[in-house]
Scaffold this motif. Structure first.
Motif, PDB file in Angstrom:
ATOM      1  N   ARG A   1     -77.533 -34.652  49.201  1.00  0.00           N
ATOM      2  CA  ARG A   1     -77.400 -36.118  49.288  1.00  0.00           C
ATOM      3  C   ARG A   1     -78.264 -36.800  48.221  1.00  0.00           C
ATOM      4  N   ILE A   2     -79.494 -36.333  48.131  1.00  0.00           N
ATOM      5  CA  ILE A   2     -80.428 -36.954  47.178  1.00  0.00           C
ATOM      6  C   ILE A   2     -80.014 -36.643  45.747  1.00  0.00           C
ATOM      7  N   ARG A   3     -79.539 -35.414  45.521  1.00  0.00           N
ATOM      8  CA  ARG A   3     -79.077 -35.042  44.177  1.00  0.00           C
ATOM      9  C   ARG A   3     -77.930 -35.950  43.724  1.00  0.00           C
ATOM     10  N   ILE A   4     -76.989 -36.218  44.635  1.00  0.00           N
ATOM     11  CA  ILE A   4     -75.850 -37.083  44.297  1.00  0.00           C
ATOM     12  C   ILE A   4     -76.339 -38.499  43.988  1.00  0.00           C
ATOM     13  N   ALA A   5     -77.220 -39.017  44.846  1.00  0.00           N
ATOM     14  CA  ALA A   5     -77.727 -40.381  44.651  1.00  0.00           C
ATOM     15  C   ALA A   5     -78.440 -40.510  43.308  1.00  0.00           C
ATOM     16  N   LEU A   6     -79.272 -39.540  42.967  1.00  0.00           N
ATOM     17  CA  LEU A   6     -79.979 -39.574  41.681  1.00  0.00           C
ATOM     18  C   LEU A   6     -78.995 -39.493  40.516  1.00  0.00           C
ATOM     19  N   ALA A   7     -77.970 -38.645  40.674  1.00  0.00           N
ATOM     20  CA  ALA A   7     -76.959 -38.505  39.621  1.00  0.00           C
ATOM     21  C   ALA A   7     -76.150 -39.790  39.457  1.00  0.00           C
ATOM     22  N   GLU A   8     -75.798 -40.416  40.573  1.00  0.00           N
ATOM     23  CA  GLU A   8     -75.035 -41.678  40.534  1.00  0.00           C
ATOM     24  C   GLU A   8     -75.807 -42.751  39.769  1.00  0.00           C
ATOM     25  N   LYS A   9     -77.127 -42.732  39.942  1.00  0.00           N
ATOM     26  CA  LYS A   9     -77.970 -43.746  39.294  1.00  0.00           C
ATOM     27  C   LYS A   9     -78.380 -43.346  37.876  1.00  0.00           C
TER      28      LYS A   9
ATOM     29  N   ILE B   1     -65.560 -36.650  41.334  1.00  0.00           N
ATOM     30  CA  ILE B   1     -66.527 -37.570  40.727  1.00  0.00           C
ATOM     31  C   ILE B   1     -67.672 -36.753  40.135  1.00  0.00           C
ATOM     32  N   GLU B   2     -68.040 -37.037  38.901  1.00  0.00           N
ATOM     33  CA  GLU B   2     -69.007 -36.195  38.182  1.00  0.00           C
ATOM     34  C   GLU B   2     -70.354 -36.088  38.915  1.00  0.00           C
ATOM     35  N   SER B   3     -70.848 -37.202  39.442  1.00  0.00           N
ATOM     36  CA  SER B   3     -72.150 -37.165  40.112  1.00  0.00           C
ATOM     37  C   SER B   3     -72.129 -36.254  41.335  1.00  0.00           C
ATOM     38  N   VAL B   4     -70.960 -36.118  41.944  1.00  0.00           N
ATOM     39  CA  VAL B   4     -70.810 -35.237  43.111  1.00  0.00           C
ATOM     40  C   VAL B   4     -70.624 -33.803  42.660  1.00  0.00           C
ATOM     41  N   SER B   5     -69.680 -33.590  41.750  1.00  0.00           N
ATOM     42  CA  SER B   5     -69.344 -32.217  41.340  1.00  0.00           C
ATOM     43  C   SER B   5     -70.544 -31.489  40.737  1.00  0.00           C
ATOM     44  N   LYS B   6     -71.373 -32.215  39.980  1.00  0.00           N
ATOM     45  CA  LYS B   6     -72.510 -31.535  39.339  1.00  0.00           C
ATOM     46  C   LYS B   6     -73.705 -31.379  40.284  1.00  0.00           C
ATOM     47  N   SER B   7     -73.625 -32.012  41.449  1.00  0.00           N
ATOM     48  CA  SER B   7     -74.734 -31.949  42.409  1.00  0.00           C
ATOM     49  C   SER B   7     -74.500 -30.948  43.536  1.00  0.00           C
ATOM     50  N   LEU B   8     -73.248 -30.497  43.681  1.00  0.00           N
ATOM     51  CA  LEU B   8     -72.910 -29.601  44.793  1.00  0.00           C
ATOM     52  C   LEU B   8     -72.667 -28.184  44.296  1.00  0.00           C
ATOM     53  N   PRO B   9     -73.179 -27.185  44.997  1.00  0.00           N
ATOM     54  CA  PRO B   9     -72.880 -25.813  44.638  1.00  0.00           C
ATOM     55  C   PRO B   9     -71.441 -25.459  45.004  1.00  0.00           C
ATOM     56  N   ASP B  10     -70.939 -24.409  44.401  1.00  0.00           N
ATOM     57  CA  ASP B  10     -69.578 -23.952  44.680  1.00  0.00           C
ATOM     58  C   ASP B  10     -69.471 -23.440  46.119  1.00  0.00           C
ATOM     59  N   GLN B  11     -68.317 -23.697  46.758  1.00  0.00           N
ATOM     60  CA  GLN B  11     -68.104 -23.242  48.132  1.00  0.00           C
ATOM     61  C   GLN B  11     -68.260 -21.727  48.266  1.00  0.00           C
ATOM     62  N   ASP B  12     -67.802 -20.982  47.263  1.00  0.00           N
ATOM     63  CA  ASP B  12     -67.900 -19.517  47.324  1.00  0.00           C
ATOM     64  C   ASP B  12     -69.363 -19.066  47.334  1.00  0.00           C
ATOM     65  N   LYS B  13     -70.183 -19.761  46.563  1.00  0.00           N
ATOM     66  CA  LYS B  13     -71.617 -19.414  46.511  1.00  0.00           C
ATOM     67  C   LYS B  13     -72.273 -19.678  47.866  1.00  0.00           C
ATOM     68  N   VAL B  14     -71.928 -20.807  48.485  1.00  0.00           N
ATOM     69  CA  VAL B  14     -72.483 -21.124  49.807  1.00  0.00           C
ATOM     70  C   VAL B  14     -71.960 -20.130  50.840  1.00  0.00           C
ATOM     71  N   TYR B  15     -70.687 -19.773  50.728  1.00  0.00           N
ATOM     72  CA  TYR B  15     -70.108 -18.782  51.649  1.00  0.00           C
ATOM     73  C   TYR B  15     -70.851 -17.445  51.547  1.00  0.00           C
ATOM     74  N   ASP B  16     -71.136 -17.007  50.321  1.00  0.00           N
ATOM     75  CA  ASP B  16     -71.882 -15.754  50.127  1.00  0.00           C
ATOM     76  C   ASP B  16     -73.275 -15.851  50.758  1.00  0.00           C
ATOM     77  N   PHE B  17     -73.878 -17.025  50.662  1.00  0.00           N
ATOM     78  CA  PHE B  17     -75.187 -17.259  51.280  1.00  0.00           C
ATOM     79  C   PHE B  17     -75.089 -17.122  52.802  1.00  0.00           C
ATOM     80  N   VAL B  18     -74.033 -17.693  53.381  1.00  0.00           N
ATOM     81  CA  VAL B  18     -73.809 -17.598  54.832  1.00  0.00           C
ATOM     82  C   VAL B  18     -73.629 -16.135  55.245  1.00  0.00           C
ATOM     83  N   VAL B  19     -72.875 -15.385  54.447  1.00  0.00           N
ATOM     84  CA  VAL B  19     -72.658 -13.960  54.736  1.00  0.00           C
ATOM     85  C   VAL B  19     -73.992 -13.210  54.752  1.00  0.00           C
ATOM     86  N   GLN B  20     -74.844 -13.510  53.776  1.00  0.00           N
ATOM     87  CA  GLN B  20     -76.159 -12.857  53.708  1.00  0.00           C
ATOM     88  C   GLN B  20     -77.018 -13.199  54.930  1.00  0.00           C
TER      89      GLN B  20
END
Length: 221
Positions: A18-26, A194-213
């Motif tokens: 959330r904070i990463r997106i807000a900072l990127a938006e600004k 939206i660029e501020s969102v896309s560059k602030s969020l990790p890829d779903q596959d990466k998060v999924y791998d984290f959940v698996v671990q």
């Protein structure tokens, strides 16, 4: 003197996102400091957030702001000349705060966690509750492009980080959210373009791998 902005965070944290997106938006430049929450929290984190001892923590010119929604509002108020996230109208602003607060009060993160940490009846109950929460949000979205209207706003920033976790939720919870809530998923897909969102969020596959671990460490098969 230039602002010194530091973010103490953990990469898969939807609250930090959330904070990463807000900072990127600004368009605010900041120093990102990754925390090891599993085994070795930094002295800086313990100093800056002695009450909760958790991320994210925004540090602005040496002063800490904890809790993600509070930090996003702080960012919006301090850098108020760039891309406002909260509406100027007091009533609309109150409604935006209500729905962002709804997400946290409903403990969407904890409910969704039960989708990949529980089995049987507990998992089914979590699935039902999770879908009910998303359907309520979908109802509030209605036919709007974003929750606040025609541009990304406070409520969107509060919710969209959870989308990065959806692959894990759906696979381990054995459901398809797009079938249940197509308007919500369409909204999420608009947000991540939206660029501020896309560059602030990790890829779903990466998060999924984290959940698996994490599941493996917890001994969940």
């Amino acid at each position: 003197m230039a602002d010194e902005v530091i973010l103490l965070d953990f990469w898969p944290s939807p609250f930090g996102m959330r904070i990463r997106i807000a900072l990127a938006e600004k368009g605010i430049k900041y120093e990102y400091k990754e925390e090891d929450l599993l085994s070795n929290k930094s002295p800086l984190l313990l100093e800056m957030n002695p009450v909760h001892k958790k991320v994210p923590v925004l540090i602005h010119n040496g002063k800490p702001i904890a809790e993600s929604l509070i930090a996003v509002q702080y960012i919006d108020e301090v850098w108020n000349d760039k891309s406002p996230l909260l509406p100027s109208d007091p009533y609309q602003r109150s409604q935006a705060r209500f729905w962002a607060d709804f997400v946290d009060k409903k403990k969407i993160y904890e409910v969704a966690k039960n989708l990949w940490t529980k089995k049987g009846e507990e998992q089914e109950a979590a699935k039902k509750e999770f879908i009910e929460i998303i359907k309520l949000l979908e109802q509030e979205l209605g036919d709007k492009t974003y929750f606040g209207g025609d541009k990304l706003g406070f409520v969107d920033v509060a919710i969209i980080p959870f989308y990065t976790w959806f692959k894990g939720y759906e696979i381990f919870g054995n459901f398809n959210l797009e079938k249940e809530c197509p308007k919500f998923i369409a909204w999420a897909k608009r947000c991540i373009k939206i660029e501020s969102v896309s560059k602030s969020l990790p890829d779903q596959d990466k998060v999924y791998d984290f959940v698996v671990q994490i599941r493996k460490k917890m001994g969940i098969e």
